[in-house]
Scaffold this motif. Structure first.
Motif, PDB file in Angstrom:
ATOM      1  N   GLU A  20     -14.765  36.334 109.466  1.00  0.00           N
ATOM      2  CA  GLU A  20     -14.583  35.573 108.225  1.00  0.00           C
ATOM      3  C   GLU A  20     -13.682  34.355 108.463  1.00  0.00           C
ATOM      4  O   GLU A  20     -13.897  33.280 107.883  1.00  0.00           O
ATOM      5  N   ASP A  21     -12.692  34.508 109.330  1.00  0.00           N
ATOM      6  CA  ASP A  21     -11.773  33.395 109.596  1.00  0.00           C
ATOM      7  C   ASP A  21     -12.437  32.277 110.395  1.00  0.00           C
ATOM      8  O   ASP A  21     -12.068  31.103 110.251  1.00  0.00           O
TER       9      ASP A  21
ATOM     10  N   TYR B  76      -4.680  35.914 110.930  1.00  0.00           N
ATOM     11  CA  TYR B  76      -6.030  35.401 111.079  1.00  0.00           C
ATOM     12  C   TYR B  76      -6.641  35.982 112.347  1.00  0.00           C
ATOM     13  O   TYR B  76      -6.003  36.033 113.393  1.00  0.00           O
TER      14      TYR B  76
ATOM     15  N   LYS C  88      -0.499  35.291 106.442  1.00  0.00           N
ATOM     16  CA  LYS C  88      -1.749  35.985 106.751  1.00  0.00           C
ATOM     17  C   LYS C  88      -1.973  36.079 108.256  1.00  0.00           C
ATOM     18  O   LYS C  88      -1.697  35.145 109.002  1.00  0.00           O
TER      19      LYS C  88
ATOM     20  N   TYR D  93     -14.093  30.280 107.787  1.00  0.00           N
ATOM     21  CA  TYR D  93     -13.129  29.559 106.976  1.00  0.00           C
ATOM     22  C   TYR D  93     -12.660  28.272 107.660  1.00  0.00           C
ATOM     23  O   TYR D  93     -12.530  27.231 107.017  1.00  0.00           O
TER      24      TYR D  93
ATOM     25  N   SER E  74      -5.964  37.045 117.457  1.00  0.00           N
ATOM     26  CA  SER E  74      -5.304  37.125 116.157  1.00  0.00           C
ATOM     27  C   SER E  74      -3.996  36.360 116.188  1.00  0.00           C
ATOM     28  O   SER E  74      -3.237  36.464 117.159  1.00  0.00           O
TER      29      SER E  74
END
Length: 180
Positions: free
Chosen positions: A52-53, A116, A114, A56, A152
């Protein structure tokens, strides 16, 4: 929860590909073209799975074509992208698919709290059928998946450095097959 969905999608794709590879047990399958035979049908399959990142922060574009000529340019906006073609009759010399992700400009807002996760996987296959009714085994190419592992990061500086310095462009899939 999103990682679970991505993982389940990946497992489903692998399972489906496994069943497709073994459903035609009665057909005679070969790994090379028999003498006097010519290929009359090609089945191409391309797939990418991204986090999803990645969606984005990146614009993702797939290009497909034949003989080095781009025929289609597709904006990819989903986590699990699938593209397949069935060609028959006179087949091209080669087919290809290239999927590239480029960091969005301007860069989307980064939440400093967050974590990511950046992950991208690409795969491709080609099956060829000859005029004598024989099928080749699928030619698999896991492409040039840029991020076959998870990366991450948390924090504006770390995410910005990853996106702008080390991974401003990601080659998710680069597959080319020679047919004749």
């Amino acid at each position: 929860m999103k990682r679970s969905i991505i993982f389940k999608s990946l497992v489903m794709v692998v399972a489906l590909l496994g069943t497709v590879a073994f459903t035609a047990c009665e057909e005679e399958v070969t790994t090379e073209q028999p003498q006097g035979a010519t290929y009359v049908k090609a089945e191409e399959y391309y797939n990418t799975i991204v986090s999803e990142d990645i969606l984005y922060f990146y614009d993702i574009v797939a290009t497909t074509g034949v003989g080095g000529i781009v025929c289609n340019t597709i904006e990819v906006g989903v986590e699990n992208w699938v593209c397949d073609y069935v060609r028959s009759g006179e087949l091209p010399e080669s087919v290809f698919c290239k999927v590239v992700a480029t960091v969005k400009n301007p860069l989307p807002e980064i939440d400093p709290e967050k974590l990511y996760t950046f992950k991208a996987i690409g795969s491709a296959s080609l099956k060829l059928y000859d005029n004598k009714g024989k099928k080749t085994l699928p030619m698999w190419d896991n492409g040039s998946s840029a991020l076959s592992k998870n990366f991450s990061f948390k924090g504006v500086d770390k995410v910005t450095k990853f996106l702008q310095e080390s991974h401003s462009e990601l080659l998710i899939l680069d597959a080319t097959y020679t047919i004749r």
